[in-house]
Design a protein around this motif. Structure first.
Motif, mmCIF file in Angstrom:
data_model
loop_
_atom_site.group_PDB
_atom_site.id
_atom_site.type_symbol
_atom_site.label_atom_id
_atom_site.label_comp_id
_atom_site.label_asym_id
_atom_site.label_seq_id
_atom_site.Cartn_x
_atom_site.Cartn_y
_atom_site.Cartn_z
ATOM 1 N N ALA A 113 29.602 51.672 -25.460
ATOM 2 C CA ALA A 113 30.868 51.448 -24.740
ATOM 3 C C ALA A 113 31.214 49.956 -24.684
ATOM 4 O O ALA A 113 30.345 49.097 -24.862
ATOM 5 C CB ALA A 113 30.741 51.996 -23.316
ATOM 6 N N GLY A 114 32.474 49.673 -24.395
ATOM 7 C CA GLY A 114 32.934 48.288 -24.280
ATOM 8 C C GLY A 114 32.326 47.586 -23.077
ATOM 9 O O GLY A 114 32.451 48.064 -21.956
ATOM 10 N N MET A 115 31.654 46.484 -23.345
ATOM 11 C CA MET A 115 31.102 45.668 -22.242
ATOM 12 C C MET A 115 31.361 44.221 -22.614
ATOM 13 O O MET A 115 31.039 43.788 -23.717
ATOM 14 C CB MET A 115 29.615 45.960 -22.060
ATOM 15 N N VAL A 135 42.616 55.184 -27.177
ATOM 16 C CA VAL A 135 43.175 54.867 -25.855
ATOM 17 C C VAL A 135 42.129 55.271 -24.817
ATOM 18 O O VAL A 135 41.690 56.423 -24.791
ATOM 19 C CB VAL A 135 44.506 55.606 -25.600
ATOM 20 N N LYS A 136 41.712 54.319 -23.989
ATOM 21 C CA LYS A 136 40.677 54.589 -22.985
ATOM 22 C C LYS A 136 41.287 54.731 -21.599
ATOM 23 O O LYS A 136 42.034 53.857 -21.159
ATOM 24 C CB LYS A 136 39.653 53.440 -22.978
ATOM 25 N N VAL A 137 40.943 55.826 -20.925
ATOM 26 C CA VAL A 137 41.428 56.027 -19.553
ATOM 27 C C VAL A 137 40.264 56.355 -18.626
ATOM 28 O O VAL A 137 39.266 56.944 -19.046
ATOM 29 C CB VAL A 137 42.467 57.185 -19.467
ATOM 30 N N LEU A 181 37.523 58.893 -22.551
ATOM 31 C CA LEU A 181 37.669 59.330 -21.164
ATOM 32 C C LEU A 181 36.396 58.955 -20.410
ATOM 33 O O LEU A 181 35.311 59.417 -20.749
ATOM 34 C CB LEU A 181 37.859 60.853 -21.190
ATOM 35 N N ASP A 182 36.549 58.124 -19.393
ATOM 36 C CA ASP A 182 35.395 57.557 -18.687
ATOM 37 C C ASP A 182 35.378 58.086 -17.251
ATOM 38 O O ASP A 182 36.289 57.808 -16.474
ATOM 39 C CB ASP A 182 35.570 56.023 -18.702
ATOM 40 N N GLY A 183 34.349 58.855 -16.904
ATOM 41 C CA GLY A 183 34.262 59.435 -15.561
ATOM 42 C C GLY A 183 33.803 58.425 -14.520
ATOM 43 O O GLY A 183 33.403 57.312 -14.851
ATOM 44 N N GLY A 198 30.283 58.069 -18.858
ATOM 45 C CA GLY A 198 30.091 58.064 -17.408
ATOM 46 C C GLY A 198 28.786 58.748 -17.060
ATOM 47 O O GLY A 198 28.741 59.959 -16.885
ATOM 48 N N GLY A 199 27.702 57.969 -17.020
ATOM 49 C CA GLY A 199 26.416 58.520 -16.591
ATOM 50 C C GLY A 199 25.676 59.291 -17.662
ATOM 51 O O GLY A 199 24.846 60.146 -17.345
ATOM 52 N N ILE A 200 25.917 58.984 -18.934
ATOM 53 C CA ILE A 200 25.186 59.686 -20.002
ATOM 54 C C ILE A 200 23.843 59.003 -20.228
ATOM 55 O O ILE A 200 23.775 57.788 -20.393
ATOM 56 C CB ILE A 200 26.045 59.758 -21.273
ATOM 57 N N ILE A 246 27.961 55.138 -24.251
ATOM 58 C CA ILE A 246 27.011 54.758 -23.195
ATOM 59 C C ILE A 246 27.109 53.266 -22.908
ATOM 60 O O ILE A 246 27.270 52.457 -23.814
ATOM 61 C CB ILE A 246 25.548 55.130 -23.551
ATOM 62 N N GLY A 247 27.026 52.931 -21.636
ATOM 63 C CA GLY A 247 27.016 51.535 -21.204
ATOM 64 C C GLY A 247 25.723 51.222 -20.484
ATOM 65 O O GLY A 247 24.813 50.585 -21.039
ATOM 66 N N THR A 248 25.592 51.746 -19.267
ATOM 67 C CA THR A 248 24.421 51.458 -18.437
ATOM 68 C C THR A 248 23.113 51.783 -19.163
ATOM 69 O O THR A 248 22.179 50.967 -19.178
ATOM 70 C CB THR A 248 24.502 52.271 -17.132
ATOM 71 N N ALA A 249 23.050 52.965 -19.768
ATOM 72 C CA ALA A 249 21.802 53.375 -20.424
ATOM 73 C C ALA A 249 21.453 52.420 -21.566
ATOM 74 O O ALA A 249 20.272 52.128 -21.805
ATOM 75 C CB ALA A 249 21.930 54.809 -20.941
#
Ligand SMILES: Cc1cc2nc3c(=O)[nH]c(=O)nc-3n(C[C@H](O)[C@H](O)[C@H](O)COP(=O)(O)O)c2cc1C
Length: 442
Positions: free
Chosen positions: A93-95, A230-232, A254-256, A302-304, A323-326
């Motif tokens: 994911a974009g960071m 398009v990211k929402v 789509l980001d939860g 979102g939380g994957i 994935i971002g956090t992971a």
């Protein structure tokens, strides 16, 4: 006269629990709201509340060692002349550079490239390290326009127009002065060391019609080659997906609400948006209603955390996940090996979320040159690649057990729900029944 009841032990309030009391005291003492990184910490309905059924007599499983299960995905097949081909449906994911150190961005690019997937820039522009080390790089076009320039649009492999993020739909970003180094300031055209807020909406838009014009502009700049995403944030997934598609998107991201952030108000992270579980089916429904499911690809995040989460997201109808956090944890974020230093910062490994302060002992969410040098981008990239490989293998194992020779053949019918909430949100029958809330009969 006071009366003490010796029979009833002291009882704390569930409403005014310890964390709530501490937050009231913190607010009273400081007069400022709490800003932090990472995603929601409250428990939410999530992929853990779904299970795969697996094959038995009525379904035929595939043999792991002999029968193939494809994991590839092509993104941007609708209009782009050069769609993106990934070996695994797990993207990074974009960071932003600014939130993350240059070494962390490089490591993300290295890991994604080894795994055959894409990584994404973020607020603040594209760094040479990440471009150089990412075989497939998605360039974010954000409301702030920090670091945006046409040259980088053309250097990218896809463009992601960011309307919002799951951690803060309707809100803009923050980057505190501690992290605005010379390089970050120069890339964003901002003064060094001054707190910065990113815009919550694009400066030249007043409504969805403007999104269509913007997409056309970006297609012209990039010669209709690059896929436009398009990211929402997950708030009204049916209508947001339909509007993005109508405006001409190739891919919807789509980001939860579990989605991570670099720095946002805690009250925002915990109280705005919907869990990703509740967002996927309405988005897929919108694509199906437009006759474009699988022609416009859907990436969800979102939380994957695992291959099981990936498989469940795909079974609900997504084409890929982000994935971002992971990914940050795989690089080395919140590693117990830095426990002494986390303690000095008043926290502990696993809970460290003051990513906005720029003091990350692991060298990931910082611009401090000494801390950033702790992260070896080569080794960290390899760890990320290993993690992506494990997740892909896990998703494949599950898909084979469901008799599927491609991850995209997973379907809602492969799932059951453990809770009423998950059944209702994901429109998946409660385990042992063929019913979910909103659907008549058993
Ligand atoms: C450190 C950090 C920085 C982020 N920066 C951006 C950003 O610049 N632009 C953006 O669209 N999303 C940003 N995000 C959100 C991610 O793109 C993604 O939506 C989210 O992390 C997905 O959820 P997950 O962290 O649970 O995997 C950021 C997230 C993190 C953790």
């Amino acid at each position: 006269m006071s009366y003490h009841n010796p029979y009833t032990p002291p009882r704390k309030s569930a409403t005014f629990d310890d964390a709530t009391l501490a937050e009231i005291r913190r607010a009273a003492a400081t007069g400022i709201y709490d800003i932090r990184g990472a995603g929601t910490k409250r428990k939410l309905p999530h992929f853990d509340d779904l299970l795969f059924l697996g094959a038995s007599i009525s379904r035929y499983p595939l043999e792991g060692y002999r029968e193939k299960c494809d994991t590839s995905v092509v993104l941007g097949t609708r209009f782009a002349k050069k769609p993106i081909r990934l070996k695994t449906p797990i993207t990074i994911a974009g960071m932003s550079f600014g939130a993350l150190s240059g070494n962390a961005k490089e490591a993300l690019g290295r890991g994604a490239t080894i795994a055959g997937t894409s990584t994404t820039t973020g607020d603040g522009g594209m760094t040479d390290e990440e471009r150089g080390h990412s075989e497939m790089l998605v360039y974010q076009y954000l409301p702030s326009r920090y670091g945006m320039n046409p040259r980088d649009l053309r250097r990218a492999d896809a463009i992601e127009i960011v309307i919002g993020q799951g951690a803060k739909p309707g809100g803009g970003g923050m980057l505190l002065g501690q992290k605005i180094s010379d390089r970050v300031a120069q890339m964003r055209n901002l003064p060094k060391g001054i707190d910065q807020r990113s815009a919550c909406r694009h400066p030249d838009w007043t409504g969805p019609d403007d999104l269509e014009i913007k997409i056309l502009e970006l297609r012209e700049i990039t010669d209709w080659e690059k896929p436009i995403y398009v990211k929402v944030g997950g708030s009204r997934p049916y209508y947001d997906t339909a509007l993005a598609v109508k405006a001409g998107a190739d891919v919807v991201v789509l980001d939860g609400m579990q989605g991570g952030t670099a720095a946002t108000q805690d009250v925002f992270i915990e109280n705005v948006g919907m869990p990703i579980l509740a967002c996927i089916r309405p988005a897929v429904q919108a694509l199906q209603d437009l006759g474009l499911h699988r022609s416009v690809q859907l990436i969800v995040s979102g939380g994957i955390r695992s291959g099981a989460d990936v498989a469940k997201a795909l079974a609900l109808g997504a084409d890929a996940v982000a994935i971002g956090t992971a990914a940050l944890v795989a690089l080395g974020d919140n590693d117990p090996k830095w426990e002494d230093e986390y303690q000095k910062l008043g926290t502990t490994a696993g809970a460290y979320d003051d990513w906005h302060e720029g003091k990350d002992p692991a060298g990931i969410t910082t611009q401090d040159p000494e801390l950033a040098a702790r992260l070896d981008p080569v080794a960290a990239g390899r760890r990320l690649a290993n993690y992506l490989k494990v997740m892909t293998l896990e998703a494949q194992t599950i898909a084979r057990a469901c008799g599927k020779n491609h991850l995209h053949n997973l379907e809602p019918e492969d799932l059951c729900a453990l809770t009423m909430e998950a059944a209702a949100m994901a429109q998946i029958p409660l385990a042992g029944t063929s019913w979910y809330p909103g659907k008549g009969g058993f």
